[in-house]
Motif scaffolding. Sequence first.
Motif, PDB file in Angstrom:
ATOM      1  N   LEU A   1      -5.284   6.948 -41.042  1.00 35.68           N
ATOM      2  CA  LEU A   1      -4.916   7.636 -42.273  1.00 35.68           C
ATOM      3  C   LEU A   1      -3.424   7.959 -42.288  1.00 35.68           C
TER       4      LEU A   1
ATOM      5  N   GLU B   1      -9.541   7.172 -36.600  1.00 37.47           N
ATOM      6  CA  GLU B   1      -9.644   7.304 -38.051  1.00 37.47           C
ATOM      7  C   GLU B   1      -8.497   8.123 -38.611  1.00 37.47           C
ATOM      8  N   LEU B   2      -8.241   9.239 -37.944  1.00 36.01           N
ATOM      9  CA  LEU B   2      -7.192  10.136 -38.420  1.00 36.01           C
ATOM     10  C   LEU B   2      -5.829   9.431 -38.439  1.00 36.01           C
TER      11      LEU B   2
ATOM     12  N   TYR C   1      -4.660  18.500 -37.502  1.00 35.04           N
ATOM     13  CA  TYR C   1      -5.788  17.822 -36.890  1.00 35.04           C
ATOM     14  C   TYR C   1      -5.335  16.759 -35.913  1.00 35.04           C
TER      15      TYR C   1
ATOM     16  N   ILE D   1      -6.254  16.825 -31.991  1.00 37.58           N
ATOM     17  CA  ILE D   1      -6.985  15.706 -31.412  1.00 37.58           C
ATOM     18  C   ILE D   1      -6.142  14.999 -30.365  1.00 37.58           C
TER      19      ILE D   1
ATOM     20  N   ASP E   1     -12.570   8.215 -31.037  1.00 41.09           N
ATOM     21  CA  ASP E   1     -13.072   7.640 -32.288  1.00 41.09           C
ATOM     22  C   ASP E   1     -12.516   8.391 -33.490  1.00 41.09           C
ATOM     23  N   ILE E   2     -12.558   9.705 -33.381  1.00 42.65           N
ATOM     24  CA  ILE E   2     -12.025  10.503 -34.485  1.00 42.65           C
ATOM     25  C   ILE E   2     -10.534  10.254 -34.639  1.00 42.65           C
TER      26      ILE E   2
ATOM     27  N   ARG F   1      -1.438   4.869 -42.877  1.00 43.51           N
ATOM     28  CA  ARG F   1      -1.667   4.390 -44.230  1.00 43.51           C
ATOM     29  C   ARG F   1      -0.765   5.129 -45.205  1.00 43.51           C
TER      30      ARG F   1
ATOM     31  N   ASP G   1     -15.802  10.206 -28.144  1.00 37.48           N
ATOM     32  CA  ASP G   1     -15.902  10.703 -29.517  1.00 37.48           C
ATOM     33  C   ASP G   1     -14.540  11.126 -30.046  1.00 37.48           C
ATOM     34  N   THR G   2     -13.805  11.804 -29.176  1.00 37.59           N
ATOM     35  CA  THR G   2     -12.482  12.271 -29.589  1.00 37.59           C
ATOM     36  C   THR G   2     -11.600  11.100 -29.993  1.00 37.59           C
TER      37      THR G   2
END
Lengths: 260, 260
Positions: free
Chosen positions: A97, A93-94, A155, A159, A89-90, A100, A86-87
């Motif tokens: 970003l 995404e982060l 964050y 993470i 996966d997060i 990007r 899960d970590t």
Amino acid sequence: MARDENRSRSATDRVGTICRALRRAIIEQALEPGAKLPEDALGERFGVSRTIARHALGQLAAEGLVELRRNRIAVVATPSWQEARDTFDIRIELERLVVRQLAGRLSKAQIAQLHAHVDAEDEARNGPDAISIRLATEFHILLASMTESPILIRYVSEIAYRCCLTLSLFSRPHSSECAINEHRLLIDALANGDADTVMSLMHHHLDSVASRALVAQSKPRGRDIMDILAPYADLPRPMQAASRDAAPAGSKAGAGKAAG
Amino acid sequence: MARDENRSRSATDRVGTICRALRRAIIEQALEPGAKLPEDALGERFGVSRTIARHALGQLAAEGLVELRRNRIAVVATPSWQEARDTFDIRIELERLVVRQLAGRLSKAQIAQLHAHVDAEDEARNGPDAISIRLATEFHILLASMTESPILIRYVSEIAYRCCLTLSLFSRPHSSECAINEHRLLIDALANGDADTVMSLMHHHLDSVASRALVAQSKPRGRDIMDILAPYADLPRPMQAASRDAAPAGSKAGAGKAAG
DNA sequence: GGCATCACGTTTGCATGCACTTTTGCCATG
DNA sequence: CATGGCAAAAGTGCATGCAAACGTGATGCC
């Protein structure tokens, strides 16, 4: 702005100091998951009272690096396999970003700084694993810090540290080989400026780091006794022993302690 | 089993209690951004000593809901416009992840629960704004909690609360109208099960919430005095200047004490 | 009148002390 | 010999006390 930097840096920010020290010790595996962190000991080691040590532990617990159970000695967190997944996966995404926001917007100096960091990673490649892992993690944090978005930085750092902890739990000796190359590719793509490319690059990079580390749900070493012994506990008889140590994942799962 | 489950919920988890209370007070705007939170007062109010209150403040600071400055009274955080924007960006990614994991995997009971929550939102629509905002926020947290990923739950909750705080800072009286409908659409799409659809729905939903709230960088009410007055400070002497050193924007640090 | 200074009340920073909980080693008992 | 229980030891939970820092109003000087 700079106005409140001095308070937490130069001033007697003792809990911050302890936090940083412990964070680093944890991600370098000087403190393995499950290691006990008694307030007394920390206080004595850092020359402060339990109050401060306790506060630092609270911070770290909020970051997910240590586990705090009531009336029990604090321990370095031992994320479960599922949590690790899960970590990551997060994290994907982060960090998508992050890149990007960064694509095509980095100054020459920043690019140089990134390259320099990867150079350092390269040098450390033959050193102890813990160091490579830390440097790789810090590369991502460096990247995040270039967004200049405090929240994103926080964050991603958090993470990333957690992932680092995970890696130290699950990963086999040498998995950071190619990651360094991927870091260079990342930098180039960032300089080049195509957001989609660099996002997908980052995605792939993190995905493969996660895959390399989390394949086949390897045994979580150093985990809580109850969990380590779980697969052994329900052997029907001592005779037909342990071909099945593939470890049922979340036996004691759920693992209670969520936010809070 | 269940050996240490009771400890943190029903047991004397006083700092958790205070955290929850303060969180709620903050997101319902009972405590506006910038509101002071003296340890003494909190301690007295909740019947605990400063130690506990202090710890709770530490937690909330880690979550970004309060600001802690050394030797100064803690205050409810007042995110800047840029931070708000960043927060929403992160939130979008995280919640896309949530619905991606959830699409097509919700039980009937869960769907019912979601609908029930939106019903509650509907009822509260004519009530005080703060309540609608809180409920809308809690819808997203409910969603996140259905992933059963502690980490994701924690991050989404944290981010959502921060957004909530932001909303209370920037948003005009009534912007939650259509959001409720969008929540229903979201549920339907989740039940239907197409991940891409629901992800884009969520993206659009949050994006428009952010847009409605953050248009044109409206004045941050309740913000720090120095910032509120910043635009007024460099008016070129309205009639006749009091003094030439009309408060430059970032001067708050030195203003009070230094002079040298 | 304006401005710098100072002194006092307020509030945080932190250490220490005590109560309570958990753990562990030991002993009595079946 | 194994087992249950008790008691000492270790460790945390929390309140309180004291010192230092900040904010504020009063004072004195120009």
